[in-house]
Motif scaffolding. Structure first.
Motif, PDB file in Angstrom:
ATOM      1  N   THR A  11      30.858  65.583  36.767  1.00  0.00           N
ATOM      2  CA  THR A  11      31.526  64.202  36.765  1.00  0.00           C
ATOM      3  C   THR A  11      31.379  63.706  35.365  1.00  0.00           C
ATOM      4  O   THR A  11      30.494  63.961  34.726  1.00  0.00           O
ATOM      5  N   ALA A  35      35.332  67.023  36.670  1.00  0.00           N
ATOM      6  CA  ALA A  35      35.883  65.696  37.226  1.00  0.00           C
ATOM      7  C   ALA A  35      35.819  64.446  36.272  1.00  0.00           C
ATOM      8  O   ALA A  35      34.620  64.256  35.535  1.00  0.00           O
ATOM      9  N   ALA A  36      36.777  63.907  35.973  1.00  0.00           N
ATOM     10  CA  ALA A  36      36.762  62.674  35.220  1.00  0.00           C
ATOM     11  C   ALA A  36      38.112  61.786  35.435  1.00  0.00           C
ATOM     12  O   ALA A  36      39.272  62.288  36.010  1.00  0.00           O
ATOM     13  N   LEU A  58      39.476  62.026  38.613  1.00  0.00           N
ATOM     14  CA  LEU A  58      38.389  61.444  39.765  1.00  0.00           C
ATOM     15  C   LEU A  58      37.747  60.052  39.206  1.00  0.00           C
ATOM     16  O   LEU A  58      37.311  60.011  38.065  1.00  0.00           O
ATOM     17  N   VAL A  60      34.949  57.898  40.549  1.00  0.00           N
ATOM     18  CA  VAL A  60      33.900  58.136  41.368  1.00  0.00           C
ATOM     19  C   VAL A  60      33.580  56.915  42.338  1.00  0.00           C
ATOM     20  O   VAL A  60      32.580  56.861  43.173  1.00  0.00           O
ATOM     21  N   VAL A  66      36.533  60.800  46.057  1.00  0.00           N
ATOM     22  CA  VAL A  66      35.289  61.761  45.725  1.00  0.00           C
ATOM     23  C   VAL A  66      35.210  62.764  46.948  1.00  0.00           C
ATOM     24  O   VAL A  66      35.074  64.073  46.417  1.00  0.00           O
ATOM     25  N   ASN A  85      25.920  64.776  38.389  1.00  0.00           N
ATOM     26  CA  ASN A  85      26.291  63.363  38.510  1.00  0.00           C
ATOM     27  C   ASN A  85      26.199  62.639  37.184  1.00  0.00           C
ATOM     28  O   ASN A  85      25.244  62.185  36.876  1.00  0.00           O
ATOM     29  N   ALA A  87      28.746  60.706  35.518  1.00  0.00           N
ATOM     30  CA  ALA A  87      29.710  59.794  35.216  1.00  0.00           C
ATOM     31  C   ALA A  87      29.126  58.338  35.009  1.00  0.00           C
ATOM     32  O   ALA A  87      28.112  58.145  35.921  1.00  0.00           O
ATOM     33  N   VAL A 117      29.110  61.147  45.375  1.00  0.00           N
ATOM     34  CA  VAL A 117      29.206  62.375  45.112  1.00  0.00           C
ATOM     35  C   VAL A 117      28.028  63.158  45.606  1.00  0.00           C
ATOM     36  O   VAL A 117      28.392  64.350  46.279  1.00  0.00           O
TER      37      VAL A 117
END
Length: 284
Positions: A11, A35-36, A58, A60, A66, A85, A87, A117
């Motif tokens: 993320t 994912a961002a 994504l 979060v 998610v 994890n 982000a 997540v």
């Protein structure tokens, strides 16, 4: 594809440490779901690794999203092996200055985002017989510091949850490591959100600005990525990993001072406990 190839889920993959982790995993021959919120910065990597990098938008903080994105990732690559994890966001300001919305926004990204997540990936990791979850924490989780108190609170919460997750996941072969980075050249500070300043804190704020003006000597994110690759390759990864000499020294200094304080108040602490029968229990 080599048998040793892993599937990573990262993320915050489009920038900073997340980008470095993504690049390192790809360089090692792994497949990655990046994912961002904004995946446009990942387009160059997708072009170079069209079969091994899946970029998914994504936020979060959206629990439903998610779970949907994690399901897409598993459907695309068949499994998950390493979850990072990463982000995160930084809201700066004195504790008194935070509005409810600002405080909740800080917790939503750094704590609840990682929680969602973690919840979403666990069924897939269990089904696959194990995996490794990396929770990217911070030097801010070692203690509370002026103007970053809510950031520290979010990382303290992340670490408490992650310790429990590690104990719960161990029986299924799922490993959890809390990664505590020091200073790296990312846009965490330049993209931070500040509270409305209360003038009563102007002297403290000026002192902090003076300290920051002396300059920061931070490191390239790729060094953190190299450490993470070593971590993931370990057969016996630690629950916690410090990244950087500065954070290493700070961790030991804070721990020693806490132990000294506990020891100096030992008599009071021990006097506050004396086991007695439960109220209402008749002693014969």
């Amino acid at each position: 594809m080599e048998i040793s190839s892993q599937v990573w889920f990262v993320t915050g993959a489009s920038r900073g440490l997340g980008r470095a982790f993504t690049e390192a995993a790809l360089a090692a021959g792994h497949r990655v779901v990046g994912a961002a919120r904004d995946v446009e910065p990942l387009e160059d990597l997708v072009t170079r690794h069209p079969d091994r990098l899946l970029a998914l938008r994504l936020d979060v903080t959206d629990r439903t999203a998610v779970f949907d994105v994690v399901a897409q990732a598993v459907e695309h690559f068949g499994r998950l092996d390493v979850v990072v994890n990463n982000a995160g966001a930084l809201f700066t300001g004195m504790v008194e200055e935070f509005s409810e919305a600002e405080a909740r926004a800080q917790m939503d990204v750094n704590f609840f985002g990682a929680l969602w997540v973690s919840q979403a990936v666990m069924p897939h990791l269990r089904a696959g017989g194990g995996g490794h979850v990396l929770q990217i924490s911070s030097i801010g989780a070692l203690g509370g510091f002026p103007s970053t108190g809510l950031y520290s609170a979010s990382k303290f919460a992340l670490e408490g949850m992650s310790e429990a997750l590690a104990a719960e996941g161990a029986q299924f072969g799922v490993k959890v490591t809390i990664v505590q980075p020091g200073g790296y050249w990312t846009d965490l500070y330049t993209s931070s959100t500040a509270t409305s300043p209360n003038p009563v804190y102007d002297p403290l704020r000026a002192e902090l600005e003076k300290q920051w003006a002396e300059g920061s000597i931070d490191s390239e994110p790729k060094l953190a990525a190299e450490a993470v690759m070593t971590l993931v390759a370990s057969d016996d990864p630690p629950l916690r990993l410090l990244l950087g000499s500065m954070v290493y020294d700070v961790a030991f200094d804070i721990s020693r001072r806490r132990m000294d304080t506990w020891a100096s108040w030992e008599e009071v602490s021990r006097a506050a406990e004396k086991a007695v029968p439960a109220p209402g229990t008749q002693v014969t």
